[in-house]
Design a protein around this motif. Structure first.
Motif, PDB file in Angstrom:
ATOM      1  N   LYS A  20       0.842  -1.196   0.000  1.00 12.14           N
ATOM      2  CA  LYS A  20       0.000   0.000   0.000  1.00 12.14           C
ATOM      3  C   LYS A  20       0.879   1.249   0.000  1.00 12.14           C
ATOM      4  O   LYS A  20       2.032   1.215   0.425  1.00 12.14           O
ATOM      5  N   VAL A  21       0.317   2.344  -0.483  1.00 12.14           N
ATOM      6  CA  VAL A  21       1.079   3.586  -0.660  1.00 12.14           C
ATOM      7  C   VAL A  21       1.687   4.050   0.656  1.00 12.14           C
ATOM      8  O   VAL A  21       2.896   4.332   0.739  1.00 12.14           O
ATOM      9  N   TRP A  22       0.881   4.131   1.701  1.00 12.00           N
ATOM     10  CA  TRP A  22       1.381   4.636   2.989  1.00 12.00           C
ATOM     11  C   TRP A  22       2.492   3.742   3.530  1.00 12.00           C
ATOM     12  O   TRP A  22       3.525   4.240   4.002  1.00 12.00           O
ATOM     13  N   ALA A  23       2.324   2.446   3.412  1.00 13.39           N
ATOM     14  CA  ALA A  23       3.312   1.506   3.953  1.00 13.39           C
ATOM     15  C   ALA A  23       4.641   1.607   3.207  1.00 13.39           C
ATOM     16  O   ALA A  23       5.710   1.531   3.822  1.00 13.39           O
ATOM     17  N   THR A  24       4.588   1.790   1.889  1.00 12.97           N
ATOM     18  CA  THR A  24       5.840   1.852   1.137  1.00 12.97           C
ATOM     19  C   THR A  24       6.604   3.137   1.427  1.00 12.97           C
ATOM     20  O   THR A  24       7.835   3.143   1.459  1.00 12.97           O
ATOM     21  N   LEU A  25       5.894   4.241   1.703  1.00 13.56           N
ATOM     22  CA  LEU A  25       6.573   5.478   2.092  1.00 13.56           C
ATOM     23  C   LEU A  25       7.199   5.335   3.473  1.00 13.56           C
ATOM     24  O   LEU A  25       8.341   5.757   3.697  1.00 13.56           O
ATOM     25  N   ARG A  26       6.456   4.742   4.391  1.00 11.98           N
ATOM     26  CA  ARG A  26       6.973   4.555   5.748  1.00 11.98           C
ATOM     27  C   ARG A  26       8.209   3.664   5.731  1.00 11.98           C
ATOM     28  O   ARG A  26       9.191   3.920   6.434  1.00 11.98           O
ATOM     29  N   PHE A  27       8.176   2.620   4.897  1.00 11.18           N
ATOM     30  CA  PHE A  27       9.311   1.708   4.777  1.00 11.18           C
ATOM     31  C   PHE A  27      10.524   2.423   4.180  1.00 11.18           C
ATOM     32  O   PHE A  27      11.655   2.268   4.658  1.00 11.18           O
TER      33      PHE A  27
ATOM     34  N   PHE B 268      16.420   4.657   5.613  1.00 17.67           N
ATOM     35  CA  PHE B 268      17.486   5.640   5.799  1.00 17.67           C
ATOM     36  C   PHE B 268      17.682   6.009   7.273  1.00 17.67           C
ATOM     37  O   PHE B 268      18.333   6.997   7.599  1.00 17.67           O
ATOM     38  N   GLY B 269      17.089   5.196   8.157  1.00 13.23           N
ATOM     39  CA  GLY B 269      17.305   5.405   9.585  1.00 13.23           C
ATOM     40  C   GLY B 269      16.550   6.586  10.161  1.00 13.23           C
ATOM     41  O   GLY B 269      16.874   7.054  11.258  1.00 13.23           O
TER      42      GLY B 269
END
Length: 313
Positions: A94-101, A106-107
């Motif tokens: 999902k869009v939100w999950a891929t951004l959060r990941f 990058f820490g």
């Protein structure tokens, strides 16, 4: 200030023997928008990929904000956001999950407010819970941009970001690019839309056959390499340009009814005034005149193909 990216004597030869880059040296200024122009296969994507640590150079060095891209890869790469040409992302996520990941890679500590801001600016907020595989091509492109911005990079690479996208996304993207630059980010973009480079960039770099042909401030490039033409419609046709005017950059139209004077911005005022005076002395009268000038596209074509610049009609 020292450049935020410094490229020195970069060469890249692939296993096939293809020489993608040849002795490229380039300093990218902090906070500028640099447009890299060049035909397909010129080396633009290879150069970006080396700076981003995706491809290893055959020789030469790259530093990003003082960090060597090989010896200190993690620190250098953390400064960079990359929007690649190809639409490749986690289609089942999902869009939100891929951004959060992406942010976590990058820490960076979680920051839902930042991710929401990015999604809203790219008109993706309503799609935050959608699987990427269900999105249109334009929406997937927006997700790639959002991923690149998730960890708040100070440098953003956009590799052909508007190729094949709709007008709305293009406008959204350039609005965001301007905002990021105003906030201090450095933007490097490659594009086939030369009018975008002409509108957006502070500096223009042209790559051809793996070589950096020129890097120059946009205004300076237009001034140095741009050409203007003044076309004088004659009251009476001429058979040829008079010998006394042979020292002038004049061409006679095929039908003899017009003279075309080619000049640059440095000789514009004095050159035109002197020409008109000499024409009057020779009894050559004209009934109309109009001027035209070369565009960035004309300059680009001339640099790539090694041809003198011609003014646009």
């Amino acid at each position: 200030m020292p450049p935020i990216i410094s490229v020195r004597n970069l060469d890249k030869v692939y296993a096939s023997g293809f020489h993608a880059l040849r002795d490229v040296s380039l300093d990218i200024r902090r906070g500028e928008i640099l447009a890299l122009l060049g035909p397909n296969g010129a080396g633009k994507t290879t150069l970006i990929s080396i700076i981003c640590g995706i491809v290893r150079a055959s020789s030469g060095t790259v530093t990003v904000d003082g960090h060597d891209i090989v010896r200190d890869y993690r620190a250098a790469r953390a400064k960079i956001g990359l929007v690649p040409q190809e639409l490749s992302t986690d289609t089942f996520e999902k869009v939100w999950a891929t951004l959060r990941f992406s942010r976590g890679l990058f820490g960076k500590a979680p920051d839902p407010a930042h991710l929401e801001k990015v999604l809203r600016e790219l008109s993706l907020w309503d799609k935050r819970d959608s699987k990427i595989m269900t999105l249109s091509g334009g929406m997937k492109r927006r997700v790639l941009i959002a991923k690149a911005l998730a960890h708040e990079p100070s440098i953003l690479f956009l590799d052909e970001p508007t190729a094949g996208v709709d007008v709305e996304l293009r406008h959204d993207m350039w609005r965001m690019v301007r905002r990021l630059r105003d906030e201090g980010a450095t933007i490097i973009l490659t594009t086939h839309y030369i009018e975008e480079a002409e509108e957006m960039a502070d500096r223009i770099g042209v790559i051809a056959k793996g070589e950096l042909v020129v890097v120059e401030d946009k205004a300076t490039l237009m001034r140095k390499l741009g050409r203007k033409q003044l076309t004088l419609s004659l009251r009476e046709p001429l058979e040829r340009v008079p010998d006394v005017l042979a020292d002038q950059p004049l061409e006679l139209a095929q039908d003899g009814h017009a003279l075309v004077y080619t000049f640059d911005t440095q000789t514009e005022e004095t050159g035109i005034a002197a020409l008109l005076k000499r024409l009057a002395e020779q009894g050559i009268d004209f009934k109309d005149l109009h001027s035209s000038e070369s565009s960035l596209e004309d300059i680009f074509v001339g640099l790539v193909h090694g041809k003198p610049q011609q003014a646009a009609a």
